[in-house]
Scaffold this motif. Sequence first.
Motif, PDB file in Angstrom:
ATOM      1  N   GLU A  66       0.844  -1.186   0.000  1.00 54.77           N
ATOM      2  CA  GLU A  66       0.000   0.000   0.000  1.00 54.77           C
ATOM      3  C   GLU A  66       0.882   1.239   0.000  1.00 54.77           C
ATOM      4  OE1 GLU A  66      -2.942   0.041   3.098  1.00 54.77           O
ATOM      5  OE2 GLU A  66      -3.472  -2.055   2.739  1.00 54.77           O
ATOM      6  N   LEU A  67       0.375   2.308  -0.596  1.00 49.12           N
ATOM      7  CA  LEU A  67       1.071   3.586  -0.600  1.00 49.12           C
ATOM      8  C   LEU A  67       0.162   4.618   0.053  1.00 49.12           C
ATOM      9  CD1 LEU A  67       2.397   3.369  -4.245  1.00 49.12           C
ATOM     10  CD2 LEU A  67       3.837   3.505  -2.206  1.00 49.12           C
ATOM     11  N   ASP A  68       0.632   5.200   1.149  1.00 50.23           N
ATOM     12  CA  ASP A  68      -0.138   6.219   1.847  1.00 50.23           C
ATOM     13  C   ASP A  68       0.134   7.557   1.154  1.00 50.23           C
ATOM     14  OD1 ASP A  68      -1.637   7.643   3.661  1.00 50.23           O
ATOM     15  OD2 ASP A  68      -0.092   7.643   5.218  1.00 50.23           O
ATOM     16  N   ALA A  69      -0.771   7.926   0.228  1.00 52.73           N
ATOM     17  CA  ALA A  69      -0.550   9.126  -0.577  1.00 52.73           C
ATOM     18  C   ALA A  69      -1.871   9.798  -0.908  1.00 52.73           C
ATOM     19  CB  ALA A  69       0.188   8.747  -1.855  1.00 52.73           C
ATOM     20  N   ASN A  70      -1.776  11.062  -1.287  1.00 49.89           N
ATOM     21  CA  ASN A  70      -2.955  11.841  -1.668  1.00 49.89           C
ATOM     22  C   ASN A  70      -2.982  12.165  -3.157  1.00 49.89           C
ATOM     23  OD1 ASN A  70      -4.128  12.080   0.973  1.00 49.89           O
ATOM     24  ND2 ASN A  70      -2.441  13.457   1.455  1.00 49.89           N
ATOM     25  N   SER A  71      -1.934  11.766  -3.890  1.00 46.54           N
ATOM     26  CA  SER A  71      -1.888  12.015  -5.333  1.00 46.54           C
ATOM     27  C   SER A  71      -0.975  10.973  -5.965  1.00 46.54           C
ATOM     28  CB  SER A  71      -1.340  13.412  -5.626  1.00 46.54           C
ATOM     29  OG  SER A  71       0.040  13.479  -5.290  1.00 46.54           O
ATOM     30  N   ILE A  72      -1.051  10.846  -7.284  1.00 48.50           N
ATOM     31  CA  ILE A  72      -0.189   9.891  -7.982  1.00 48.50           C
ATOM     32  C   ILE A  72       1.275  10.318  -7.861  1.00 48.50           C
ATOM     33  CG2 ILE A  72      -0.478  10.966 -10.250  1.00 48.50           C
ATOM     34  CD1 ILE A  72      -0.131   7.196  -9.478  1.00 48.50           C
ATOM     35  N   GLY A  73       1.546  11.629  -7.868  1.00 53.17           N
ATOM     36  CA  GLY A  73       2.919  12.114  -7.707  1.00 53.17           C
ATOM     37  C   GLY A  73       3.490  11.763  -6.352  1.00 53.17           C
ATOM     38  N   GLU A  74       2.681  11.946  -5.307  1.00 56.65           N
ATOM     39  CA  GLU A  74       3.128  11.594  -3.960  1.00 56.65           C
ATOM     40  C   GLU A  74       3.335  10.085  -3.849  1.00 56.65           C
ATOM     41  OE1 GLU A  74       1.783  12.162   0.725  1.00 56.65           O
ATOM     42  OE2 GLU A  74       0.484  12.929  -0.853  1.00 56.65           O
ATOM     43  N   ALA A  75       2.466   9.310  -4.480  1.00 57.32           N
ATOM     44  CA  ALA A  75       2.614   7.852  -4.464  1.00 57.32           C
ATOM     45  C   ALA A  75       3.932   7.452  -5.128  1.00 57.32           C
ATOM     46  CB  ALA A  75       1.429   7.194  -5.162  1.00 57.32           C
ATOM     47  N   ALA A  76       4.271   8.108  -6.235  1.00 56.69           N
ATOM     48  CA  ALA A  76       5.529   7.815  -6.930  1.00 56.69           C
ATOM     49  C   ALA A  76       6.733   8.158  -6.057  1.00 56.69           C
ATOM     50  CB  ALA A  76       5.589   8.570  -8.256  1.00 56.69           C
ATOM     51  N   GLN A  77       6.656   9.285  -5.327  1.00 50.95           N
ATOM     52  CA  GLN A  77       7.756   9.675  -4.445  1.00 50.95           C
ATOM     53  C   GLN A  77       7.929   8.691  -3.293  1.00 50.95           C
ATOM     54  OE1 GLN A  77       6.547  13.658  -3.413  1.00 50.95           O
ATOM     55  NE2 GLN A  77       7.723  14.583  -5.074  1.00 50.95           N
ATOM     56  N   LYS A  78       6.846   8.110  -2.810  1.00 48.59           N
ATOM     57  CA  LYS A  78       6.908   7.184  -1.667  1.00 48.59           C
ATOM     58  C   LYS A  78       7.137   5.742  -2.094  1.00 48.59           C
ATOM     59  CE  LYS A  78       4.130   9.933   1.510  1.00 48.59           C
ATOM     60  NZ  LYS A  78       2.976   9.916   2.428  1.00 48.59           N
ATOM     61  N   PHE A  79       7.163   5.491  -3.401  1.00 44.07           N
ATOM     62  CA  PHE A  79       7.265   4.134  -3.934  1.00 44.07           C
ATOM     63  C   PHE A  79       8.504   3.396  -3.424  1.00 44.07           C
ATOM     64  CE2 PHE A  79       8.294   0.826  -6.938  1.00 44.07           C
ATOM     65  CZ  PHE A  79       7.063   0.316  -7.330  1.00 44.07           C
ATOM     66  N   ALA A  80       9.681   4.002  -3.550  1.00 42.57           N
ATOM     67  CA  ALA A  80      10.937   3.321  -3.208  1.00 42.57           C
ATOM     68  C   ALA A  80      10.976   2.899  -1.745  1.00 42.57           C
ATOM     69  CB  ALA A  80      12.133   4.206  -3.538  1.00 42.57           C
ATOM     70  N   ALA A  81      10.624   3.803  -0.845  1.00 42.54           N
ATOM     71  CA  ALA A  81      10.666   3.474   0.587  1.00 42.54           C
ATOM     72  C   ALA A  81       9.652   2.392   0.934  1.00 42.54           C
ATOM     73  CB  ALA A  81      10.404   4.730   1.423  1.00 42.54           C
ATOM     74  N   ALA A  82       8.450   2.484   0.362  1.00 41.94           N
ATOM     75  CA  ALA A  82       7.424   1.476   0.647  1.00 41.94           C
ATOM     76  C   ALA A  82       7.808   0.127   0.061  1.00 41.94           C
ATOM     77  CB  ALA A  82       6.076   1.930   0.099  1.00 41.94           C
ATOM     78  N   ALA A  83       8.415   0.135  -1.126  1.00 39.16           N
ATOM     79  CA  ALA A  83       8.859  -1.119  -1.745  1.00 39.16           C
ATOM     80  C   ALA A  83       9.953  -1.765  -0.906  1.00 39.16           C
ATOM     81  CB  ALA A  83       9.354  -0.870  -3.167  1.00 39.16           C
ATOM     82  N   GLU A  84      10.886  -0.967  -0.405  1.00 39.00           N
ATOM     83  CA  GLU A  84      11.970  -1.481   0.433  1.00 39.00           C
ATOM     84  C   GLU A  84      11.409  -2.104   1.714  1.00 39.00           C
ATOM     85  OE1 GLU A  84      15.690  -2.677   1.225  1.00 39.00           O
ATOM     86  OE2 GLU A  84      15.163  -1.566  -0.574  1.00 39.00           O
ATOM     87  N   ASP A  85      10.460  -1.425   2.348  1.00 40.49           N
ATOM     88  CA  ASP A  85       9.830  -1.970   3.558  1.00 40.49           C
ATOM     89  C   ASP A  85       9.120  -3.290   3.261  1.00 40.49           C
ATOM     90  OD1 ASP A  85      10.717   0.200   5.015  1.00 40.49           O
ATOM     91  OD2 ASP A  85       8.749   1.212   5.058  1.00 40.49           O
ATOM     92  N   ALA A  86       8.378  -3.331   2.152  1.00 37.81           N
ATOM     93  CA  ALA A  86       7.653  -4.554   1.781  1.00 37.81           C
ATOM     94  C   ALA A  86       8.626  -5.684   1.463  1.00 37.81           C
ATOM     95  CB  ALA A  86       6.738  -4.279   0.591  1.00 37.81           C
ATOM     96  N   LEU A  87       9.741  -5.364   0.814  1.00 38.59           N
ATOM     97  CA  LEU A  87      10.747  -6.376   0.493  1.00 38.59           C
ATOM     98  C   LEU A  87      11.368  -6.933   1.774  1.00 38.59           C
ATOM     99  CD1 LEU A  87      12.433  -7.976  -1.500  1.00 38.59           C
ATOM    100  CD2 LEU A  87      13.985  -6.020  -1.661  1.00 38.59           C
ATOM    101  N   GLU A  88      11.725  -6.055   2.719  1.00 35.74           N
ATOM    102  CA  GLU A  88      12.295  -6.511   3.990  1.00 35.74           C
ATOM    103  C   GLU A  88      11.317  -7.417   4.735  1.00 35.74           C
ATOM    104  OE1 GLU A  88      13.718  -3.220   6.340  1.00 35.74           O
ATOM    105  OE2 GLU A  88      14.991  -2.493   4.716  1.00 35.74           O
ATOM    106  N   LYS A  89      10.039  -7.047   4.740  1.00 40.68           N
ATOM    107  CA  LYS A  89       9.011  -7.862   5.395  1.00 40.68           C
ATOM    108  C   LYS A  89       8.895  -9.230   4.713  1.00 40.68           C
ATOM    109  CE  LYS A  89       4.120  -7.944   6.579  1.00 40.68           C
ATOM    110  NZ  LYS A  89       2.820  -7.317   6.410  1.00 40.68           N
ATOM    111  N   THR A  90       8.924  -9.235   3.384  1.00 39.83           N
ATOM    112  CA  THR A  90       8.840 -10.489   2.633  1.00 39.83           C
ATOM    113  C   THR A  90      10.038 -11.376   2.928  1.00 39.83           C
ATOM    114  OG1 THR A  90       7.557  -9.415   0.888  1.00 39.83           O
ATOM    115  CG2 THR A  90       8.682 -11.471   0.312  1.00 39.83           C
ATOM    116  N   ILE A  91      11.228 -10.796   2.975  1.00 40.83           N
ATOM    117  CA  ILE A  91      12.436 -11.568   3.264  1.00 40.83           C
ATOM    118  C   ILE A  91      12.349 -12.187   4.663  1.00 40.83           C
ATOM    119  CG2 ILE A  91      14.926 -11.371   3.731  1.00 40.83           C
ATOM    120  CD1 ILE A  91      15.005  -9.337   1.381  1.00 40.83           C
ATOM    121  N   LYS A  92      11.897 -11.404   5.645  1.00 47.70           N
ATOM    122  CA  LYS A  92      11.748 -11.922   7.011  1.00 47.70           C
ATOM    123  C   LYS A  92      10.748 -13.068   7.051  1.00 47.70           C
ATOM    124  CE  LYS A  92      13.088  -7.727   9.450  1.00 47.70           C
ATOM    125  NZ  LYS A  92      12.648  -6.597  10.255  1.00 47.70           N
ATOM    126  N   GLU A  93       9.634 -12.929   6.326  1.00 50.95           N
ATOM    127  CA  GLU A  93       8.625 -13.991   6.303  1.00 50.95           C
ATOM    128  C   GLU A  93       9.185 -15.255   5.653  1.00 50.95           C
ATOM    129  OE1 GLU A  93       5.313 -12.178   4.299  1.00 50.95           O
ATOM    130  OE2 GLU A  93       4.692 -11.059   6.080  1.00 50.95           O
TER     131      GLU A  93
END
Length: 125
Positions: A66-93
Amino acid sequence: MKEAQDINMDPNNLYREEVFTDQKIGTIRRLTPVTAEGDIDSSRSVEYAGATQAMSPMGPIPINFELDANSIGEAAQKFAAAAEDALEKTIKELEELRRQQASSIVVPGQGGGMPGSGGSGILTP
């Protein structure tokens, strides 16, 4: 007898889906809430979700988040950090699943054998 799954769509929880991509890293889905008539439902919030994949020795692993954003531009800016968090969670699982599988106790004569063999499933001449 198994009960049938409820496969009815909820007409009060519909979204219009739009997909955005940079054609390199991944995609962002914008989910705009709509009424049963297809009009924008302003009583509910627009949602954003990201998707990418990580390479592993077993091949690509899909990563969705999920991306906590109010616009597509904000979602794009938050993409990398959210992807990294999701990847770390997946690796731990995955590590936890691997640990659980490695620590499973194998008892001779139980499971893993051929039905009715009462043994390990190893055939002897």
